[in-house]
Design a protein around this motif. Structure first.
Motif, PDB file in Angstrom:
ATOM      1  N   PRO A 112       2.116  -9.861  -1.452  1.00 45.67           N
ATOM      2  CA  PRO A 112       2.760 -11.410  -1.509  1.00 45.67           C
ATOM      3  C   PRO A 112       2.069 -12.153  -0.254  1.00 45.67           C
ATOM      4  O   PRO A 112       1.844 -11.755   0.667  1.00 45.67           O
ATOM      5  N   ARG A 113       1.855 -13.481  -0.558  1.00 47.10           N
ATOM      6  CA  ARG A 113       1.435 -14.445   0.473  1.00 47.10           C
ATOM      7  C   ARG A 113       2.441 -14.825   1.288  1.00 47.10           C
ATOM      8  O   ARG A 113       2.798 -16.016   1.100  1.00 47.10           O
ATOM      9  N   LEU A 114       2.890 -14.248   2.293  1.00 45.34           N
ATOM     10  CA  LEU A 114       4.058 -14.507   3.192  1.00 45.34           C
ATOM     11  C   LEU A 114       3.451 -14.699   4.531  1.00 45.34           C
ATOM     12  O   LEU A 114       2.719 -13.893   4.923  1.00 45.34           O
ATOM     13  N   PRO A 115       4.068 -15.653   5.308  1.00 48.35           N
ATOM     14  CA  PRO A 115       3.563 -15.436   6.867  1.00 48.35           C
ATOM     15  C   PRO A 115       3.655 -13.991   7.596  1.00 48.35           C
ATOM     16  O   PRO A 115       2.879 -13.843   8.452  1.00 48.35           O
ATOM     17  N   ASN A 116       4.581 -13.192   7.330  1.00 47.25           N
ATOM     18  CA  ASN A 116       4.872 -12.005   8.034  1.00 47.25           C
ATOM     19  C   ASN A 116       4.032 -10.550   7.308  1.00 47.25           C
ATOM     20  O   ASN A 116       4.406  -9.889   7.715  1.00 47.25           O
ATOM     21  N   VAL A 117       3.326 -10.857   6.410  1.00 53.43           N
ATOM     22  CA  VAL A 117       2.788  -9.785   5.570  1.00 53.43           C
ATOM     23  C   VAL A 117       1.392  -9.455   6.494  1.00 53.43           C
ATOM     24  O   VAL A 117       0.579 -10.353   6.415  1.00 53.43           O
ATOM     25  N   LEU A 118       1.347  -8.163   6.747  1.00 53.95           N
ATOM     26  CA  LEU A 118       0.123  -7.801   7.380  1.00 53.95           C
ATOM     27  C   LEU A 118      -0.583  -6.635   6.301  1.00 53.95           C
ATOM     28  O   LEU A 118       0.091  -5.666   6.156  1.00 53.95           O
ATOM     29  N   LEU A 119      -1.672  -6.825   5.824  1.00 54.72           N
ATOM     30  CA  LEU A 119      -2.499  -5.909   5.050  1.00 54.72           C
ATOM     31  C   LEU A 119      -3.146  -5.043   5.965  1.00 54.72           C
ATOM     32  O   LEU A 119      -3.855  -5.249   6.632  1.00 54.72           O
ATOM     33  N   THR A 120      -2.841  -3.572   5.819  1.00 52.39           N
ATOM     34  CA  THR A 120      -3.294  -2.643   6.786  1.00 52.39           C
ATOM     35  C   THR A 120      -4.383  -1.901   6.477  1.00 52.39           C
ATOM     36  O   THR A 120      -5.014  -1.587   7.121  1.00 52.39           O
ATOM     37  N   GLN A 121      -4.740  -1.505   4.943  1.00 56.56           N
ATOM     38  CA  GLN A 121      -5.508  -0.581   4.587  1.00 56.56           C
ATOM     39  C   GLN A 121      -5.753  -1.073   3.115  1.00 56.56           C
ATOM     40  O   GLN A 121      -4.877  -1.330   2.369  1.00 56.56           O
ATOM     41  N   ILE A 122      -7.053  -1.055   2.659  1.00 56.64           N
ATOM     42  CA  ILE A 122      -7.360  -1.265   1.232  1.00 56.64           C
ATOM     43  C   ILE A 122      -8.388   0.052   0.872  1.00 56.64           C
ATOM     44  O   ILE A 122      -9.303   0.320   1.872  1.00 56.64           O
ATOM     45  N   LEU A 123      -8.024   0.830  -0.077  1.00 57.52           N
ATOM     46  CA  LEU A 123      -8.825   1.974  -0.551  1.00 57.52           C
ATOM     47  C   LEU A 123      -9.169   1.908  -2.016  1.00 57.52           C
ATOM     48  O   LEU A 123      -8.247   1.344  -2.691  1.00 57.52           O
ATOM     49  N   SER A 124     -10.457   2.320  -2.434  1.00 55.91           N
ATOM     50  CA  SER A 124     -10.685   2.256  -3.745  1.00 55.91           C
ATOM     51  C   SER A 124     -11.263   4.014  -4.058  1.00 55.91           C
ATOM     52  O   SER A 124     -11.590   4.689  -3.454  1.00 55.91           O
ATOM     53  N   SER A 125     -10.843   4.137  -5.426  1.00 50.72           N
ATOM     54  CA  SER A 125     -11.120   5.396  -5.873  1.00 50.72           C
ATOM     55  C   SER A 125     -11.278   5.374  -7.307  1.00 50.72           C
ATOM     56  O   SER A 125     -10.295   4.908  -8.172  1.00 50.72           O
ATOM     57  N   GLU A 126     -12.577   5.573  -7.818  1.00 46.33           N
ATOM     58  CA  GLU A 126     -13.083   5.057  -9.113  1.00 46.33           C
ATOM     59  C   GLU A 126     -12.748   3.920  -9.109  1.00 46.33           C
ATOM     60  O   GLU A 126     -12.860   2.876  -8.921  1.00 46.33           O
ATOM     61  N   ASN A 127     -11.987   3.511 -10.519  1.00 50.61           N
ATOM     62  CA  ASN A 127     -11.463   1.967 -10.824  1.00 50.61           C
ATOM     63  C   ASN A 127     -10.100   1.727 -10.292  1.00 50.61           C
ATOM     64  O   ASN A 127      -9.576   0.469 -10.237  1.00 50.61           O
ATOM     65  N   ASN A 128      -9.434   2.570  -9.482  1.00 45.68           N
ATOM     66  CA  ASN A 128      -8.133   2.225  -8.808  1.00 45.68           C
ATOM     67  C   ASN A 128      -8.696   1.629  -7.477  1.00 45.68           C
ATOM     68  O   ASN A 128      -9.420   1.929  -6.634  1.00 45.68           O
ATOM     69  N   VAL A 129      -7.554   0.402  -6.998  1.00 43.24           N
ATOM     70  CA  VAL A 129      -7.569  -0.027  -5.739  1.00 43.24           C
ATOM     71  C   VAL A 129      -6.394   0.261  -5.256  1.00 43.24           C
ATOM     72  O   VAL A 129      -5.297  -0.128  -5.941  1.00 43.24           O
ATOM     73  N   TYR A 130      -6.232   0.586  -4.056  1.00 38.28           N
ATOM     74  CA  TYR A 130      -5.038   0.736  -3.419  1.00 38.28           C
ATOM     75  C   TYR A 130      -4.909   0.017  -2.146  1.00 38.28           C
ATOM     76  O   TYR A 130      -5.622  -0.173  -1.302  1.00 38.28           O
ATOM     77  N   LEU A 131      -3.646  -0.469  -2.001  1.00 40.15           N
ATOM     78  CA  LEU A 131      -3.267  -1.543  -0.596  1.00 40.15           C
ATOM     79  C   LEU A 131      -2.061  -0.798  -0.208  1.00 40.15           C
ATOM     80  O   LEU A 131      -1.259  -0.357  -0.722  1.00 40.15           O
TER      81      LEU A 131
END
Length: 180
Positions: A10-29
């Motif tokens: 969500p686009r909220l002020p206190n959200v911190l994206l810590t890692q993005i990972l992909s495996s084949e067609n999957n994307v993990y956050l």
């Protein structure tokens, strides 16, 4: 006013994206909001994302950024945190591309009140986690069965404080460690 999660966290002020990972067609956050860490999956290359799944709640404790790794249908999340009682290394696994996660497993409990680093990698059914404590001790723990069980912790050296953070890379049945 609901949270928009179609494009990830969500686009909220206190959200911190810590890692993005992909495996084949999957994307993990993996993202954090107020001491709670959430996992989200996209099966279409990141166009849309499933609803978030809370994988850990460490409200009231301090944590080094959690780590995530994936191999085939398996997704792993490891994190360390410390509070007034000591330091902990916890782990969760998913065998269904992150649709659900198993119970939290505490892999390490220590009396040191700080972790400097944490590194998680996987290759096939092998899972490796390396970490260094503020005291200078570096450790490695591994699983040969997709994180179901772990072998005893290996102490890498008793004085790695000046050498940097342990980093690991896994390929086939080999694991490579270096101090960064």
């Amino acid at each position: 006013h609901g949270m928009d999660t179609m494009g990830g966290p969500p686009r909220l002020p206190n959200v911190l994206l810590t890692q993005i990972l992909s495996s084949e067609n999957n994307v993990y956050l993996l993202w954090e909001n107020g001491g709670k860490f959430f996992f989200q999956k996209s099966a279409d290359g990141g166009s849309t994302f499933d609803s978030p799944v809370m994988v850990m709640n460490i409200t009231g404790a301090r944590s080094v950024e959690p780590q995530m790794a994936a191999s085939g249908n398996d997704v792993y999340v490891a994190w360390n945190y410390f509070d007034q009682n000591g330091t902990y290394l916890d782990f969760r696994q998913s065998t269904d591309n992150g649709a659900s996660f198993g119970d939290i497993a505490t892999l390490y409990r220590g009396s040191s009140l700080d972790f400097l680093s944490l590194n998680l990698v996987t290759s096939g059914k092998h899972v490796y986690i390396a970490w260094q404590e503020n005291s200078g001790y570096a450790h490695l723990i591994k699983s040969d069965n997709s994180g179901i069980t772990f072998l005893p912790i290996m102490d890498l050296d008793n004085n790695t404080k000046g050498l940097g953070d342990p980093k690991i890379f896994a390929s086939n049945n080999h694991v490579y460690l270096f101090m960064e």
